[in-house]
Write an enzyme that holds these catalytic residues in place. Structure first.
Site, short mmCIF file in Angstrom:
data_model
loop_
_atom_site.label_atom_id
_atom_site.label_comp_id
_atom_site.label_asym_id
_atom_site.label_seq_id
_atom_site.Cartn_x
_atom_site.Cartn_y
_atom_site.Cartn_z
N HIS A 181 28.07 30.15 37.99
CA HIS A 181 29.35 30.03 38.80
C HIS A 181 29.14 29.70 40.26
CE1 HIS A 181 31.12 30.99 35.03
NE2 HIS A 181 30.86 32.37 34.89
N ASP A 222 26.61 29.60 27.75
CA ASP A 222 27.41 30.83 27.91
C ASP A 222 28.80 30.58 27.68
OD1 ASP A 222 27.01 33.14 30.51
OD2 ASP A 222 29.11 32.60 30.12
N HIS A 224 31.57 31.19 29.32
CA HIS A 224 32.19 30.73 30.40
C HIS A 224 31.62 29.55 30.70
CE1 HIS A 224 32.78 35.15 30.38
NE2 HIS A 224 34.05 34.82 30.49
N ASP A 311 27.30 35.97 26.22
CA ASP A 311 28.64 36.68 26.09
C ASP A 311 29.45 35.80 24.91
OD1 ASP A 311 28.57 34.26 27.64
OD2 ASP A 311 29.45 35.19 29.18
#
Length: 382
Positions: A181, A222, A224, A311
């Site tokens: 990120h 991931d 996200h 995740d």
């Protein structure tokens, strides 16, 4: 019958099992790393070799990461804790974790956000102001151990690239902190420096030095979107980036990861976002993964980086509030096997870099299974 490719896990000597800076009920990066390494050695001891990366106390983070990050942001991360600690207790109630009960200075989190697109804004010399300038949220704290951990992570990435380029194994970089990120001059989302971006850049440099194919791909699995990595390489014609993630209209990071974001300028066509609806199972996820891997093979890469977030597991505490994905159990063996099958007999240096994952009772098993599946999928047939 297939033979298995060896797995080399790059770590450091210290693998703390507890959080000395336990300030978030979801994010336990030190515990995550310990659980994953333990799972590797317990289930796949016949495949795995753990290598401790040499860590120098004077590790040059600025020199290493300046190819993917703003020097000012890197230097801020190096200096922030000492500046915060020096400000003294009179400042600590202004910008710290609510309810902090530890000794000494509390973790430092942003208490404001700058107008980053405003030409009248500039980095403050006050560490609280600078944190608000560089950090995108209030859940990525500056803690006392951060610089040491970032030096360890950088050393792990450097060693992982060295080992991967030997082309005799698949490599897992057991970094403490995720990084996907972080863009050029912002960090957040539990991330401080973009380890996958550094890994891709170092691969490019090393492959270029040997007159090899310096085109590199990064695939982010991931839950996200890897928005920071996408941003760093958005205009780079030699790095193909693809991310399979929850729809950004529904899930963090919200403002990036749309299917029509395909790169820009000379990098147009080198970004592939594959957003998925919440609730997908392996049956729905597998075609997206195959689409991403086919695009990578078509790009004709000389190296591959896998940003491995876990995740996507059913019931993950960070993902479940928006619905989450429903991968579980043996799905992670299949995920690794699927990626590996696209690389069979191609001898493409591959590094898996740890990103997120917050379901601690399964995180170790899931990570080990991805690499175990990959090892089988990319192995030669006998």
């Amino acid at each position: 019958m297939s033979s298995y490719v060896p797995v080399k896990v790059i770590s450091v000597g210290s693998t703390a099992k507890s959080e000395q800076n336990d300030v978030d009920r979801h994010n336990k990066p030190r515990l995550r790393r310990s659980l994953i390494i333990s799972a590797f050695t317990e289930k796949y001891s016949h495949l795995v070799q753990v290598i401790n990366a040499p860590v120098a106390s004077n590790c040059d983070l600025v020199g290493l990461y300046s190819s993917v990050h703003d020097v000012g942001m890197i230097q801020f991360l190096l200096d922030a804790w000492s500046k915060w600690e020096a400000m003294g207790p009179n400042w600590y109630d202004e910008c710290c974790q609510p309810g902090w009960k530890g000794n000494g200075a509390p973790p430092l989190v942003p208490c404001h956000a700058a107008f980053r697109r405003d030409c009248n804004e500039r980095v403050s010399s006050n560490v609280m102001g600078a944190l608000g300038y560089y950090c995108t949220d209030n859940m990525t704290p500056i803690v006392e151990s951060l610089v040491t951990e970032l030096q360890e992570d950088a050393s792990i990435i450097c060693e992982a690239v060295n080992v991967a380029l030997l082309k005799d194994s698949v490599v897992y970089a057991a970094t403490t902190h995720p990084g996907h990120h972080c863009n050029f001059d912002n960090f957040g989302g539990y991330c401080y420096l973009n380890n996958s971006a550094l890994c891709a850049r170092l691969m490019q440099e090393r492959l270029g030095d040997t007159a090899g194919n310096k085109r590199v791909a990064v695939i982010d699995i991931d839950y996200h979107c890897g928005n920071g990595t996408a941003s760093i390489f958005y205009r780079d014609p030699d790095v193909f980036f693809t991310s399979i993630h929850c729809d950004p209209e529904i899930e963090y990071p919200f403002n990036a990861g749309y299917a029509d974001q395909i790169g820009e300028g000379v990098g147009k066509g080198t970004t592939l976002h594959i957003p998925l609806a919440p609730g997908v199972t392996w049956q729905e996820y597998k075609p997206a993964l195959e689409k991403a891997m086919n695009a990578i093979i078509d790009f004709d890469v000389g190296g591959l980086v896998v940003s491995m977030g876990l995740d996507t597991y059913e019931g993950d505490s960070v993902s479940v509030s928006k619905g989450g994905f429903k991968l579980k159990g043996n799905d992670y063996v299949e995920l690794g096997r699927s990626i590996g099958s696209f690389l069979k007999d191609k001898f493409i240096p591959t590094v898996f870099v740890q990103e997120g994952g917050y379901k601690m009772d399964v995180i170790g098993q899931a990570a080990a299974d991805v690499l175990g599946g990959f090892s089988e999928g990319t192995g030669s047939s006998e």
